[in-house]
Design a protein around this motif. Structure first.
Motif, PDB file in Angstrom:
ATOM      1  N   UNK A 102       3.290   3.869  65.994  1.00 48.75           N
ATOM      2  CA  UNK A 102       2.506   2.920  65.522  1.00 48.75           C
ATOM      3  C   UNK A 102       1.770   2.351  66.711  1.00 48.75           C
ATOM      4  N   UNK A 103       1.092   2.473  66.651  1.00 56.67           N
ATOM      5  CA  UNK A 103      -0.377   1.264  67.810  1.00 56.67           C
ATOM      6  C   UNK A 103      -0.860   0.233  67.543  1.00 56.67           C
ATOM      7  N   UNK A 104      -1.040  -1.257  68.132  1.00 56.15           N
ATOM      8  CA  UNK A 104      -1.210  -1.936  68.113  1.00 56.15           C
ATOM      9  C   UNK A 104      -2.495  -1.710  69.328  1.00 56.15           C
ATOM     10  N   UNK A 105      -3.670  -1.548  68.918  1.00 51.75           N
ATOM     11  CA  UNK A 105      -4.494  -1.543  69.515  1.00 51.75           C
ATOM     12  C   UNK A 105      -4.849  -3.244  70.396  1.00 51.75           C
ATOM     13  N   UNK A 106      -6.268  -2.417  71.456  1.00 52.05           N
ATOM     14  CA  UNK A 106      -5.965  -3.512  72.176  1.00 52.05           C
ATOM     15  C   UNK A 106      -7.173  -5.070  71.767  1.00 52.05           C
ATOM     16  N   UNK A 107      -7.837  -4.630  70.768  1.00 49.16           N
ATOM     17  CA  UNK A 107      -8.611  -5.758  69.743  1.00 49.16           C
ATOM     18  C   UNK A 107      -7.866  -7.013  69.813  1.00 49.16           C
ATOM     19  N   UNK A 108      -6.291  -6.407  69.409  1.00 47.74           N
ATOM     20  CA  UNK A 108      -5.611  -7.612  69.279  1.00 47.74           C
ATOM     21  C   UNK A 108      -4.748  -8.096  69.856  1.00 47.74           C
ATOM     22  N   UNK A 109      -5.223  -7.758  71.251  1.00 46.57           N
ATOM     23  CA  UNK A 109      -4.535  -8.140  72.398  1.00 46.57           C
ATOM     24  C   UNK A 109      -5.560  -9.013  73.214  1.00 46.57           C
ATOM     25  N   UNK A 118     -15.281  -2.195  64.299  1.00 44.38           N
ATOM     26  CA  UNK A 118     -16.388  -1.184  63.720  1.00 44.38           C
ATOM     27  C   UNK A 118     -16.522   0.022  63.496  1.00 44.38           C
ATOM     28  N   UNK A 119     -15.318   0.430  63.037  1.00 40.81           N
ATOM     29  CA  UNK A 119     -15.536   1.726  62.411  1.00 40.81           C
ATOM     30  C   UNK A 119     -15.056   2.410  64.030  1.00 40.81           C
ATOM     31  N   UNK A 120     -14.090   2.425  64.848  1.00 42.82           N
ATOM     32  CA  UNK A 120     -14.187   3.196  65.466  1.00 42.82           C
ATOM     33  C   UNK A 120     -12.423   3.576  65.354  1.00 42.82           C
ATOM     34  N   UNK A 121     -12.307   2.946  64.343  1.00 40.14           N
ATOM     35  CA  UNK A 121     -10.216   3.533  64.006  1.00 40.14           C
ATOM     36  C   UNK A 121     -11.048   3.714  62.143  1.00 40.14           C
ATOM     37  N   UNK A 122     -10.598   4.454  62.132  1.00 41.17           N
ATOM     38  CA  UNK A 122     -10.324   4.634  60.516  1.00 41.17           C
ATOM     39  C   UNK A 122      -9.423   5.479  59.922  1.00 41.17           C
ATOM     40  N   UNK A 123      -8.847   5.602  58.871  1.00 40.93           N
ATOM     41  CA  UNK A 123      -8.169   7.129  58.282  1.00 40.93           C
ATOM     42  C   UNK A 123      -8.909   8.174  58.226  1.00 40.93           C
ATOM     43  N   UNK A 124      -7.460   8.853  58.922  1.00 42.59           N
ATOM     44  CA  UNK A 124      -8.290  10.268  59.081  1.00 42.59           C
ATOM     45  C   UNK A 124      -6.754  10.960  57.901  1.00 42.59           C
ATOM     46  N   UNK A 125      -6.779  11.994  57.311  1.00 39.87           N
ATOM     47  CA  UNK A 125      -8.383  12.773  57.212  1.00 39.87           C
ATOM     48  C   UNK A 125      -9.087  11.490  55.902  1.00 39.87           C
ATOM     49  N   UNK A 136      -2.331  -4.649  61.202  1.00 44.14           N
ATOM     50  CA  UNK A 136      -2.702  -4.812  62.060  1.00 44.14           C
ATOM     51  C   UNK A 136      -2.574  -3.585  63.169  1.00 44.14           C
ATOM     52  N   UNK A 137      -2.368  -2.354  62.746  1.00 43.27           N
ATOM     53  CA  UNK A 137      -1.495  -1.120  63.414  1.00 43.27           C
ATOM     54  C   UNK A 137      -1.932  -0.180  62.668  1.00 43.27           C
ATOM     55  N   UNK A 138      -2.093   0.892  64.233  1.00 44.92           N
ATOM     56  CA  UNK A 138      -2.479   2.332  63.638  1.00 44.92           C
ATOM     57  C   UNK A 138      -0.980   3.187  63.443  1.00 44.92           C
ATOM     58  N   UNK A 192      -0.911  12.407  59.417  1.00 39.66           N
ATOM     59  CA  UNK A 192      -2.970  11.638  58.998  1.00 39.66           C
ATOM     60  C   UNK A 192      -2.773  10.295  60.066  1.00 39.66           C
ATOM     61  N   UNK A 193      -3.474   9.706  60.121  1.00 36.53           N
ATOM     62  CA  UNK A 193      -3.509   8.447  60.719  1.00 36.53           C
ATOM     63  C   UNK A 193      -4.109   7.148  59.563  1.00 36.53           C
ATOM     64  N   UNK A 194      -3.578   6.805  59.638  1.00 37.57           N
ATOM     65  CA  UNK A 194      -3.485   5.286  58.871  1.00 37.57           C
ATOM     66  C   UNK A 194      -3.821   3.950  59.465  1.00 37.57           C
ATOM     67  N   UNK A 195      -4.808   3.660  59.043  1.00 37.42           N
ATOM     68  CA  UNK A 195      -6.053   2.661  59.810  1.00 37.42           C
ATOM     69  C   UNK A 195      -6.331   1.989  58.343  1.00 37.42           C
ATOM     70  N   UNK A 196      -5.828   0.489  58.413  1.00 35.29           N
ATOM     71  CA  UNK A 196      -6.494  -0.744  57.071  1.00 35.29           C
ATOM     72  C   UNK A 196      -7.487  -0.283  57.366  1.00 35.29           C
ATOM     73  N   UNK A 197      -8.165  -1.393  56.350  1.00 32.58           N
ATOM     74  CA  UNK A 197      -9.786  -1.797  55.840  1.00 32.58           C
ATOM     75  C   UNK A 197     -10.060  -2.687  57.256  1.00 32.58           C
ATOM     76  N   UNK A 198      -8.887  -4.473  56.646  1.00 31.92           N
ATOM     77  CA  UNK A 198      -9.272  -4.908  58.158  1.00 31.92           C
ATOM     78  C   UNK A 198      -9.522  -4.313  59.974  1.00 31.92           C
ATOM     79  N   UNK A 199      -8.650  -3.479  59.923  1.00 39.36           N
ATOM     80  CA  UNK A 199      -8.490  -2.668  61.156  1.00 39.36           C
ATOM     81  C   UNK A 199      -9.852  -1.907  61.282  1.00 39.36           C
ATOM     82  N   UNK A 200     -10.508  -1.163  60.731  1.00 39.13           N
ATOM     83  CA  UNK A 200     -11.495  -0.131  60.920  1.00 39.13           C
ATOM     84  C   UNK A 200     -13.059  -1.359  60.706  1.00 39.13           C
TER      85      UNK A 200
END
Length: 181
Positions: A114-121, A174-181, A96-98, A162-170
């Motif tokens: 490590x960030x827990x985004x607002x969607x989780x709260x 709705x695709x706003x948070x995705x892995x980079x690169x 659930x984290x970035x 790099x920004x690591x984002x799980x499949x679930x969080x992506x």
């Protein structure tokens, strides 16, 4: 006698007003405490990792093994328990984290790690672990957080992070948070 009677008589009203004024805060406070507890577990694991692996934190949180951390912290406590059986599954599929990879103990203080985004709260705010080992809760709605993430993606690009984002969080963003690169 009269002052004491007024204070005693007004006590239930004071308590009622305090309860009404704070009625919207307890859920967010509970979520932030649970989430901060998870991030503090990550902080201990990252510190331990950096002590024995040179200069940077791991490229992925899944590089931890069960001696460093369990799968439980990968799920924001505001949402649900972690169904995956291994740290690698938890990180790649359901975290659930970035995570900002490429940082380490010598990185500038206050950088998001490590960030827990607002969607989780329920859009009340974010919880964040920074490079100076602080866990903080900040009231931030999704629109404001999206602007923050745009800055973070730009910062990552210009600094080789790099920004690591799980499949679930992506998916839930709705695709706003995705892995980079």
């Amino acid at each position: 006698g009269t002052i004491c009677a007024i204070v005693i008589a007004s006590l239930p009203l004071t308590l009622s007003l305090a309860w009404v004024c704070n009625a919207r805060l307890p859920a967010a406070a509970i979520w932030s405490d649970r989430c901060r507890s998870n991030l503090e577990q990550f902080n201990r694991a990252l510190t331990s990792y950096a002590a024995s692996h040179a200069t940077n934190y791991p490229a992925r949180l899944s590089m931890f093994d069960s001696t460093n951390i369990s799968v439980d912290p990968f799920a924001c406590q505001a949402l649900a328990e972690m169904p995956e059986a291994s740290v690698a599954e938890a990180d790649l599929r359901r975290s659930d984290y970035i995570y900002v990879a490429g940082l380490g103990p010598s990185s500038p203080g206050g950088m998001p790690l490590i960030i827990c985004p607002p969607e989780n709260h329920k859009n009340y705010g974010i919880t964040m672990l920074t490079t100076d080992h602080r866990t903080t809760w900040k009231r931030m709605r999704s629109a404001e957080f999206d602007k923050y993430m745009a800055w973070l993606y730009s910062y990552a690009k210009s600094n080789g992070l790099n920004i690591v984002v799980s499949e679930h969080l992506t998916k839930i963003s709705n695709g706003r948070y995705k892995p980079y690169p």
